[in-house]
Design an enzyme around this catalytic site. Structure first.
Site, PDB file in Angstrom:
ATOM      1  N   SER A  90       0.820  -1.211   0.000  1.00 25.14           N
ATOM      2  CA  SER A  90       0.000   0.000   0.000  1.00 25.14           C
ATOM      3  C   SER A  90       0.856   1.265   0.000  1.00 25.14           C
ATOM      4  CB  SER A  90      -0.911   0.030   1.227  1.00 25.14           C
ATOM      5  OG  SER A  90      -1.662  -1.154   1.325  1.00 25.14           O
TER       6      SER A  90
HETATM    7  N1  SAH Z   1      -0.524  -5.268   4.012  1.00 21.06           N
HETATM    8  C1  SAH Z   1       0.174  -5.534   2.770  1.00 21.06           C
HETATM    9  C2  SAH Z   1      -0.662  -5.145   1.580  1.00 21.06           C
HETATM   10  C3  SAH Z   1      -0.802  -6.297   0.676  1.00 21.06           C
HETATM   11  S1  SAH Z   1      -2.094  -6.210  -0.535  1.00 21.06           S
HETATM   12  C4  SAH Z   1       1.543  -4.837   2.763  1.00 21.06           C
HETATM   13  O1  SAH Z   1       1.827  -4.060   3.661  1.00 21.06           O
HETATM   14  O2  SAH Z   1       2.340  -5.109   1.861  1.00 21.06           O
HETATM   15  C5  SAH Z   1      -3.297  -7.271   0.190  1.00 21.06           C
HETATM   16  C6  SAH Z   1      -2.906  -8.708   0.420  1.00 21.06           C
HETATM   17  O3  SAH Z   1      -4.078  -9.389   0.876  1.00 21.06           O
HETATM   18  C7  SAH Z   1      -2.438  -9.465  -0.818  1.00 21.06           C
HETATM   19  O4  SAH Z   1      -1.163  -9.985  -0.578  1.00 21.06           O
HETATM   20  C8  SAH Z   1      -3.486 -10.574  -0.980  1.00 21.06           C
HETATM   21  O5  SAH Z   1      -2.939 -11.777  -1.459  1.00 21.06           O
HETATM   22  C9  SAH Z   1      -4.015 -10.718   0.431  1.00 21.06           C
HETATM   23  N2  SAH Z   1      -5.343 -11.326   0.573  1.00 21.06           N
HETATM   24  C10 SAH Z   1      -6.426 -11.187  -0.225  1.00 21.06           C
HETATM   25  N3  SAH Z   1      -7.456 -11.895   0.249  1.00 21.06           N
HETATM   26  C11 SAH Z   1      -7.028 -12.505   1.403  1.00 21.06           C
HETATM   27  C12 SAH Z   1      -7.626 -13.372   2.350  1.00 21.06           C
HETATM   28  N4  SAH Z   1      -8.891 -13.804   2.241  1.00 21.06           N
HETATM   29  N5  SAH Z   1      -6.889 -13.793   3.400  1.00 21.06           N
HETATM   30  C13 SAH Z   1      -5.589 -13.401   3.548  1.00 21.06           C
HETATM   31  N6  SAH Z   1      -4.968 -12.587   2.669  1.00 21.06           N
HETATM   32  C14 SAH Z   1      -5.671 -12.133   1.608  1.00 21.06           C
END
Ligand code: SAH
Length: 229
Positions: free
Chosen positions: A81
């Site tokens: 993000s």
């Molecule tokens: N917090 C992260 C942002 C990653 S984007 C950072 O700081 O880099 C969001 C992430 O959520 C992705 O990696 C995606 O694979 C994950 N995601 C999506 N649906 C999910 C679910 N049901 N359970 C766990 N992770 C999930």
């Protein structure tokens, strides 16, 4: 021989701290111009954003862009993000030393690392197995001993460690998963983007007060979709 080693030690120290300094300046201006200027004031959050080496959470070769004002790809169609969003969501959940946090969507591990600078323990769940593995390794290497990463579908939360004072969801579902609300502690705060994929979503704050749920709408955001296994 010993003298050479000492010289080598200092030379390497210089290289390492020189690199750190280059990014430290970038981090400080990121905090000042992208984060403080947009209204984030919690000193603990600002300090955490000044500390966590974001350039080590982006893809190799993109380090110099890590402190820019946008999200970046981390592989597998996912993103780390934008710095402001990370800071804003962290401030909204009111982190402090004794609290325990759950994050859904580990991704790069950056948001978890920012929270872990402040709170007691961060439990974080990632649905892409490769990302779960990479992030667990990265966080371990960086010395974040208070972050526990697990591969899985975060929809069900993490009942074994519930309740949580803080829940941060970094992928957008159509509706707030019931198990996450159930696993929120009394006086807990949950922040989550809600809305259709590929549209603008709303960032919602959920608070539990005397067992009752209060929701407030914070802002419009854009996150990757919340997936299900
Ligand atoms: N917090 C992260 C942002 C990653 S984007 C950072 O700081 O880099 C969001 C992430 O959520 C992705 O990696 C995606 O694979 C994950 N995601 C999506 N649906 C999910 C679910 N049901 N359970 C766990 N992770 C999930």
């Amino acid at each position: 021989m010993r003298l050479y080693l000492v010289i080598l030690f200092f030379a390497m120290g210089g290289i390492i701290s020189g690199q750190d300094d280059r990014f430290e300046a970038a981090r400080n201006s990121m905090v000042r111009f992208q984060i403080m200027n947009r209204g984030v004031t919690d000193p603990a959050v600002l300090n955490a954003m000044r500390k966590v080496p974001r350039h080590l959470f982006v893809q190799k070769g993109s380090e110099s862009e890590a402190y820019e004002d946008y999200p970046m790809p981390i592989g597998y169609g996912q993103t780390i993000s934008q710095p402001f969003i990370v800071a804003y969501m962290t401030e909204v959940v009111k982190p402090s030393k004794r609290k325990r946090a759950l994050e859904i969507g580990t991704g790069s591990g950056y948001q978890a690392a920012v929270l872990a600078q402040i709170v007691d323990t961060v439990y974080t769940i990632e649905i892409v197995p490769e990302l779960a593995k990479e992030s667990a390794e990265r966080l371990k290497k960086l010395g974040y001993n208070n972050i526990i990463v697990k591969y899985g579908d975060g929809y069900q939360g993490w009942p074994d460690h519930a309740p949580f004072d803080i829940i941060v969801v970094t992928a957008a579902p159509d509706a707030i998963p019931g198990p996450l609300i159930d696993q929120l502690a009394e006086n807990g705060r949950l922040v989550i983007p809600v809305g259709a994929p590929s549209a603008v979503q709303e960032l919602i704050l959920v608070e539990k007060k005397k067992g009752k749920i209060e929701k407030s709408r914070l802002s419009f955001v854009r996150f990757v979709p919340f997936k299900r296994l």
